[in-house]
Scaffold this active site. Sequence first.
Site, PDB file in Angstrom:
ATOM      1  CE  LYS A 163      -8.084   2.202   2.901  1.00  9.03           C
ATOM      2  NZ  LYS A 163      -8.299   3.560   2.443  1.00  9.03           N
ATOM      3  NE  ARG A 206      -9.575  10.967   7.573  1.00  4.05           N
ATOM      4  CZ  ARG A 206      -8.635  10.151   7.082  1.00  4.05           C
ATOM      5  NH1 ARG A 206      -8.937   8.897   6.787  1.00  4.05           N
ATOM      6  NH2 ARG A 206      -7.418  10.567   6.902  1.00  4.05           N
ATOM      7  CB  SER A 220      -7.833   5.539   6.769  1.00  2.10           C
ATOM      8  OG  SER A 220      -8.110   5.413   5.405  1.00  2.10           O
ATOM      9  CG  HIS A 280      -1.904   1.133   1.207  1.00  3.43           C
ATOM     10  ND1 HIS A 280      -3.123   1.006   0.594  1.00  3.43           N
ATOM     11  CD2 HIS A 280      -1.855   2.396   1.687  1.00  3.43           C
ATOM     12  CE1 HIS A 280      -3.792   2.134   0.701  1.00  3.43           C
ATOM     13  NE2 HIS A 280      -3.044   3.008   1.352  1.00  3.43           N
ATOM     14  CG  ASP A 283     -11.191   3.723   5.298  1.00  4.56           C
ATOM     15  OD1 ASP A 283     -10.742   4.677   5.964  1.00  4.56           O
ATOM     16  OD2 ASP A 283     -10.916   3.553   4.103  1.00  4.56           O
TER      17      ASP A 283
HETATM   18  N1  URA Z   1      -4.841   6.648   2.121  1.00  4.03           N
HETATM   19  C1  URA Z   1      -5.865   6.056   2.753  1.00  4.03           C
HETATM   20  O1  URA Z   1      -6.284   4.967   2.406  1.00  4.03           O
HETATM   21  N2  URA Z   1      -6.427   6.696   3.801  1.00  4.03           N
HETATM   22  C2  URA Z   1      -6.003   7.899   4.238  1.00  4.03           C
HETATM   23  O2  URA Z   1      -6.540   8.409   5.197  1.00  4.03           O
HETATM   24  C3  URA Z   1      -4.921   8.511   3.559  1.00  4.03           C
HETATM   25  C4  URA Z   1      -4.353   7.850   2.507  1.00  4.03           C
END
Ligand code: URA
Length: 442
Positions: free
Chosen positions: A187, A168, A183, A82, A161
């Site tokens: 995931k 947000r 966040s 990620h 999320d």
């Molecule tokens: N990437 C994400 O998945 N969430 C965030 O809050 C910032 C970057």
Amino acid sequence: MRAVDLIAKKRDGEVLTREEIKHFIDDFTRGDIPDYQAAAWLMAVFLRGMNRQEIVDLTLAMAYSGDVLDLSDISEYSVDKHSSGGVGDKTSLVVLPLVAACGVPVAKMSGRGLGFSGGTLDKLESIAGYNVNLSGEEFRALAKANGIVLAGQSASLAPADAKLYALRDVTATVPCLPLIASSIMSKKIAAGANGIVLDVKYGRGAFMTTAEDARALAQIMVEIGADAGRDVIALISNMNQPLGAAVGNALEVREAIQVLGGHAPAEAKDFEEHCLIVATQMLRLAGRGQRWTDEAQTHAMLQEMLESGKALAVFRRMVEAQGGDVRMVDDPALLPSARLLVPHHAPTGGYVADVDALAIARASFDLGAGREKKGDPVDLAVGVYVPVKIGQYVKKGGVLAMIYTNSEAKAEMAREQLARAFELSNVRMTPPPLVDGMISSL
Ligand code: URA
């Protein structure tokens, strides 16, 4: 437990318990807490922060707000990656086929671009027919049959999320360490991988502007992963200048195909190297101390996967399996292309001292490559190509950037951004390191 009391508690800087956090997240996910209360709570977290335990509890509450994938029937040990988001960051397009070419199955769910940050799904949709909307069953079946799948995040994974991120985004609460960490990690935990490589970016084109902030974010994400029983390696990487040269959806796919085929142009060598570093760490995790322990050897082997065309063959296989037009992989000139190319010239000669990734991203956004809000259409063909890197000498009148556009008016807006993006100097600056730190749970 009333939402208003949990908002007040955080507003007053107190520490929330695991039960309180879980209660808040579960009620919000079910729709029992309205957006205005969740927004107030997010702002309280933004202003007051959270301690380590609160962040871990928030992450796990979000991860378990929906399904948690079990990939054990696909691979005994699965790896994922990620990126915290950057400019010209098309790393997944190269790294996933590279790792799969080494016999390690990869099943990744990615997101769309929002604001200045691009999204892997939009990039992939530059390839006609490529289907990012797979059902859970289709996703698993492709991972099993093909050893690689790259699609959109299933709505049933970490739904908290998705709802919180949307709030947000419109309440100025995105750049907040506890909220970003929870966040991302919710995931990743829900997506089921045993080993996770995080690419935590800092600089003008990233959520974290300083290396210190990126390190703090990386540290807490590694700890959260370890608490959830996952192996995590976080790379801290520089995002002051764009990664590679291409910024914009189809342009980035073309660059990824060049790198995958072992034909990276000089201006995309930084991107190629970045991909090799990320893939080396993914294999290090997948090898679990038995294989791929020597990083230099792994790096060389991966380089060979690019040069031999094996990584590109895996990418092609993935595109075909997901309904994409492989002719575009074989001949990237068939990818969506802009009507007009407008060069941006160097006003003087000199060494490139700075390329402002954020200004480049804004230029690309102004051209139509990004979206202001969820669901906005994007123009896949447009973007900015930056053939220069910090430290390079450019002659007066040399091309600093090429604007790919479908509109003269938008090209003018992009030119205004680009006028601010480059700094030239008589003195040669040392190029910044690609990666300047690593934190690992191993
Ligand atoms: N990437 C994400 O998945 N969430 C965030 O809050 C910032 C970057």
